[in-house]
Design a protein around this motif. Structure first.
Motif, PDB file in Angstrom:
ATOM      1  N   LYS A 157       0.785  -1.455   0.294  1.00  0.00           N
ATOM      2  CA  LYS A 157       0.338   0.181   0.172  1.00  0.00           C
ATOM      3  C   LYS A 157       1.258   1.431  -0.108  1.00  0.00           C
ATOM      4  N   LEU A 158       2.137   1.005  -0.010  1.00  0.00           N
ATOM      5  CA  LEU A 158       3.125   2.302  -0.476  1.00  0.00           C
ATOM      6  C   LEU A 158       2.910   3.349  -1.480  1.00  0.00           C
ATOM      7  N   GLY A 159       2.746   2.517  -2.119  1.00  0.00           N
ATOM      8  CA  GLY A 159       2.174   3.743  -3.133  1.00  0.00           C
ATOM      9  C   GLY A 159       1.169   3.993  -2.943  1.00  0.00           C
ATOM     10  N   ASN A 160       0.090   3.868  -2.524  1.00  0.00           N
ATOM     11  CA  ASN A 160      -1.108   4.564  -2.685  1.00  0.00           C
ATOM     12  C   ASN A 160      -1.388   6.128  -1.369  1.00  0.00           C
ATOM     13  N   ILE A 161       0.120   6.108  -0.756  1.00  0.00           N
ATOM     14  CA  ILE A 161      -0.732   6.659   0.645  1.00  0.00           C
ATOM     15  C   ILE A 161      -0.309   8.131  -0.274  1.00  0.00           C
ATOM     16  N   ASP A 162      -0.261   8.962  -0.933  1.00  0.00           N
ATOM     17  CA  ASP A 162      -1.220  10.134  -1.888  1.00  0.00           C
ATOM     18  C   ASP A 162      -2.223  10.048  -1.895  1.00  0.00           C
ATOM     19  N   HIS A 163      -3.189   8.914  -1.955  1.00  0.00           N
ATOM     20  CA  HIS A 163      -4.168   9.130  -2.410  1.00  0.00           C
ATOM     21  C   HIS A 163      -4.874   9.082  -1.079  1.00  0.00           C
ATOM     22  N   ILE A 164      -4.730   8.178  -0.331  1.00  0.00           N
ATOM     23  CA  ILE A 164      -5.422   7.895   1.159  1.00  0.00           C
ATOM     24  C   ILE A 164      -5.337   9.516   1.655  1.00  0.00           C
ATOM     25  N   MET A 165      -4.376  10.117   1.822  1.00  0.00           N
ATOM     26  CA  MET A 165      -3.666  10.841   2.245  1.00  0.00           C
ATOM     27  C   MET A 165      -4.906  11.800   1.837  1.00  0.00           C
ATOM     28  N   LYS A 166      -5.501  11.966   0.641  1.00  0.00           N
ATOM     29  CA  LYS A 166      -6.462  12.983  -0.769  1.00  0.00           C
ATOM     30  C   LYS A 166      -7.400  12.420  -0.046  1.00  0.00           C
ATOM     31  N   LYS A 167      -7.870  11.142   0.329  1.00  0.00           N
ATOM     32  CA  LYS A 167      -8.460  10.836   0.599  1.00  0.00           C
ATOM     33  C   LYS A 167      -9.294  11.050   1.955  1.00  0.00           C
ATOM     34  N   TYR A 168      -7.937  11.100   2.769  1.00  0.00           N
ATOM     35  CA  TYR A 168      -8.585  11.635   4.388  1.00  0.00           C
ATOM     36  C   TYR A 168      -8.225  12.723   4.720  1.00  0.00           C
ATOM     37  N   ASN A 169      -7.828  13.788   3.927  1.00  0.00           N
ATOM     38  CA  ASN A 169      -7.737  15.058   4.441  1.00  0.00           C
ATOM     39  C   ASN A 169      -8.721  15.992   5.219  1.00  0.00           C
ATOM     40  N   ARG A 170      -8.010  16.552   6.457  1.00  0.00           N
ATOM     41  CA  ARG A 170      -8.804  16.936   7.337  1.00  0.00           C
ATOM     42  C   ARG A 170     -10.116  15.420   8.205  1.00  0.00           C
ATOM     43  N   LYS A 171     -10.287  14.278   7.796  1.00  0.00           N
ATOM     44  CA  LYS A 171     -10.513  13.465   8.308  1.00  0.00           C
ATOM     45  C   LYS A 171      -9.588  12.310   8.809  1.00  0.00           C
ATOM     46  N   GLU A 172      -7.371  13.037   9.479  1.00  0.00           N
ATOM     47  CA  GLU A 172      -7.188  11.690   9.759  1.00  0.00           C
ATOM     48  C   GLU A 172      -7.149  11.078  10.658  1.00  0.00           C
ATOM     49  N   HIS A 173      -7.921  11.396  11.662  1.00  0.00           N
ATOM     50  CA  HIS A 173      -8.519  10.687  12.809  1.00  0.00           C
ATOM     51  C   HIS A 173      -8.990   9.567  12.824  1.00  0.00           C
ATOM     52  N   ILE A 174      -9.378   9.681  11.204  1.00  0.00           N
ATOM     53  CA  ILE A 174     -11.275   8.753  10.845  1.00  0.00           C
ATOM     54  C   ILE A 174     -10.080   7.510  10.443  1.00  0.00           C
ATOM     55  N   LEU A 175      -8.980   8.274  10.523  1.00  0.00           N
ATOM     56  CA  LEU A 175      -7.749   7.239   9.506  1.00  0.00           C
ATOM     57  C   LEU A 175      -7.057   6.400  10.266  1.00  0.00           C
ATOM     58  N   PHE A 176      -6.076   7.384  11.797  1.00  0.00           N
ATOM     59  CA  PHE A 176      -5.514   6.562  12.494  1.00  0.00           C
ATOM     60  C   PHE A 176      -6.267   5.434  13.697  1.00  0.00           C
ATOM     61  N   LYS A 177      -7.681   5.681  13.522  1.00  0.00           N
ATOM     62  CA  LYS A 177      -8.418   4.938  14.450  1.00  0.00           C
ATOM     63  C   LYS A 177      -8.848   3.691  13.898  1.00  0.00           C
ATOM     64  N   GLN A 178      -8.650   3.804  12.662  1.00  0.00           N
ATOM     65  CA  GLN A 178      -8.974   2.277  12.050  1.00  0.00           C
ATOM     66  C   GLN A 178      -7.896   1.590  11.746  1.00  0.00           C
ATOM     67  N   LEU A 179      -6.216   2.779  10.966  1.00  0.00           N
ATOM     68  CA  LEU A 179      -5.169   1.652  11.454  1.00  0.00           C
ATOM     69  C   LEU A 179      -4.791   0.851  12.905  1.00  0.00           C
ATOM     70  N   ALA A 180      -5.385   1.918  13.609  1.00  0.00           N
ATOM     71  CA  ALA A 180      -4.698   1.530  15.013  1.00  0.00           C
ATOM     72  C   ALA A 180      -5.612   0.195  15.213  1.00  0.00           C
ATOM     73  N   THR A 181      -6.961   0.106  15.226  1.00  0.00           N
ATOM     74  CA  THR A 181      -7.556  -1.283  15.143  1.00  0.00           C
ATOM     75  C   THR A 181      -6.951  -2.103  14.306  1.00  0.00           C
ATOM     76  N   LYS A 182      -7.430  -2.005  13.172  1.00  0.00           N
ATOM     77  CA  LYS A 182      -6.546  -2.963  11.531  1.00  0.00           C
ATOM     78  C   LYS A 182      -5.382  -3.533  12.193  1.00  0.00           C
TER      79      LYS A 182
END
Length: 65
Positions: free
Chosen positions: A29-54
């Motif tokens: 998934k390293l190649g998708n980081i820019d896409h992930i950052m755009k998708k979760y722009n200003r919603k990083e807390h949601i991303l971090f919570k999902q990563l911590a759970t997964k």
């Protein structure tokens, strides 16, 4: 000189944390980081919570600690 651009400094920090997490948990998934950052722009807390759970057993992904 990130102190002149605090918003960019925050984005850099988030990006580095994602790189650290995905390097350990899902290197494919390293190649998708820019896409992930755009998708979760200003919603990083949601991303971090999902990563911590997964990927709870991987310290680099437990960003909320």
């Amino acid at each position: 000189m990130d102190y002149f651009y605090p918003e960019q400094a925050q984005k850099n920090m988030i990006r580095q944390r994602l790189v650290n997490c995905y390097t350990e948990a899902a290197p494919d998934k390293l190649g998708n980081i820019d896409h992930i950052m755009k998708k979760y722009n200003r919603k990083e807390h949601i991303l971090f919570k999902q990563l911590a759970t997964k990927y709870e057993k991987i310290p680099e992904c437990n960003i909320l600690r």
